[in-house]
Design an enzyme around this catalytic site. Structure first.
Site, PDB file in Angstrom:
ATOM      1  N   CYS A 133       0.835  -1.202   0.000  1.00  0.00           N
ATOM      2  CA  CYS A 133       0.000   0.000   0.000  1.00  0.00           C
ATOM      3  C   CYS A 133       0.878   1.263   0.000  1.00  0.00           C
ATOM      4  CB  CYS A 133      -0.988  -0.037   1.155  1.00  0.00           C
ATOM      5  SG  CYS A 133      -2.356   1.146   0.940  1.00  0.00           S
ATOM      6  N   HIS A 184      -3.636  -4.923  -0.538  1.00  0.00           N
ATOM      7  CA  HIS A 184      -3.225  -5.470   0.755  1.00  0.00           C
ATOM      8  C   HIS A 184      -3.244  -7.002   0.698  1.00  0.00           C
ATOM      9  CE1 HIS A 184      -3.219  -1.819   3.291  1.00  0.00           C
ATOM     10  NE2 HIS A 184      -4.112  -1.382   2.421  1.00  0.00           N
ATOM     11  N   GLU A 189      -2.299  -8.977   2.947  1.00  0.00           N
ATOM     12  CA  GLU A 189      -2.660  -9.467   4.284  1.00  0.00           C
ATOM     13  C   GLU A 189      -4.162  -9.353   4.558  1.00  0.00           C
ATOM     14  OE1 GLU A 189      -2.397  -5.091   4.988  1.00  0.00           O
ATOM     15  OE2 GLU A 189      -1.483  -6.559   3.634  1.00  0.00           O
TER      16      GLU A 189
END
Length: 226
Positions: free
Chosen positions: A79, A200, A202
């Protein structure tokens, strides 16, 4: 061992939870010296580019990251961490790290430059109907040979995005994946030992965890072959 850079501007908890989920050992630190001997670095980030660069300079991570990448060690940007590795961001008129050549542009400045106001997007909505920031899931199409970190991930998989600014690398061959949001959005960048994700991983379910597994696997060099 994986190191996570904590410079008071990162999405640390979500990265931490993801690495816990895949049982990848890691160290989080605000002190560059604590991360000097790890095998690879994750450089996350949320928020504003100018503030992030101020924090990097205060903590000494600006010079640490430059030395790290110049030594050929693996770095993953996420990001904001995928953006401030470039030369310059329109956000706050900010000089960034300069690890990869290019600039960071706001969606609206790109739309104004490239598209008539009423031109239809391929997804059936006009540019003026798209909201900034882009928040949500978007398909990523691989290109330029993809990346070893995408092994086991299908082309055109959806990933989770939250951003208002768009990576614009000087060299288009470093783009390994793109999304579409009123314009082409470089979503995956790979330049030597640096790989960066505008989305992202994650927060992107199993495909994102696969990327993190590929990066943190103990028998790999950050997903790169030796």
């Amino acid at each position: 061992m994986t190191g996570i850079v904590d410079y008071n501007a990162g999405n640390i908890k979500s990265v931490e939870r993801a690495l816990d989920a895949i049982k990848a050992p890691y160290i989080i630190s605000k002190n560059p010296s604590d991360l000097a001997n790890v095998d690879r670095l994750i450089f996350p980030g949320v928020g504003e580019a100018k503030y992030a660069m101020e924090q990097l300079k205060l903590t000494g991570f600006d010079s640490f990251l430059k030395d790290w990448t110049q030594a050929g060690k693996p770095l993953m940007g996420i990001c904001l961490g995928s953006q401030i590795i470039f030369d310059y961001s329109e956000e706050g008129d900010t000089k960034c790290l300069g690890l990869v050549a290019g600039t960071i542009r706001h969606f609206k400045s790109l739309w104004k430059e490239r598209l008539p106001a009423k031109e239809e997007m391929e997804e059936g909505v006009t540019r003026t109907e798209l909201k900034v920031p882009q928040i949500g899931w978007n398909d990523v199409k691989f290109m330029n040979g993809s990346s070893p970190l995408l092994n086991g991930v299908d082309d055109s998989t959806s990933f989770y995005f939250v951003h208002s600014y768009v990576i614009q690398p000087d060299d288009p061959t470093v783009i390994k994946g793109v999304a579409t949001y009123g314009t082409m959005v470089p979503a995956i960048i790979e330049y030597g030992n640096i790989t960066a994700f505008q989305f992202h991983p994650e927060k992107s379910g199993e495909p994102g965890l696969r990327i993190l597994r590929n990066f943190t696997a103990p028998d790999t060099d950050g997903g790169k072959s030796c």
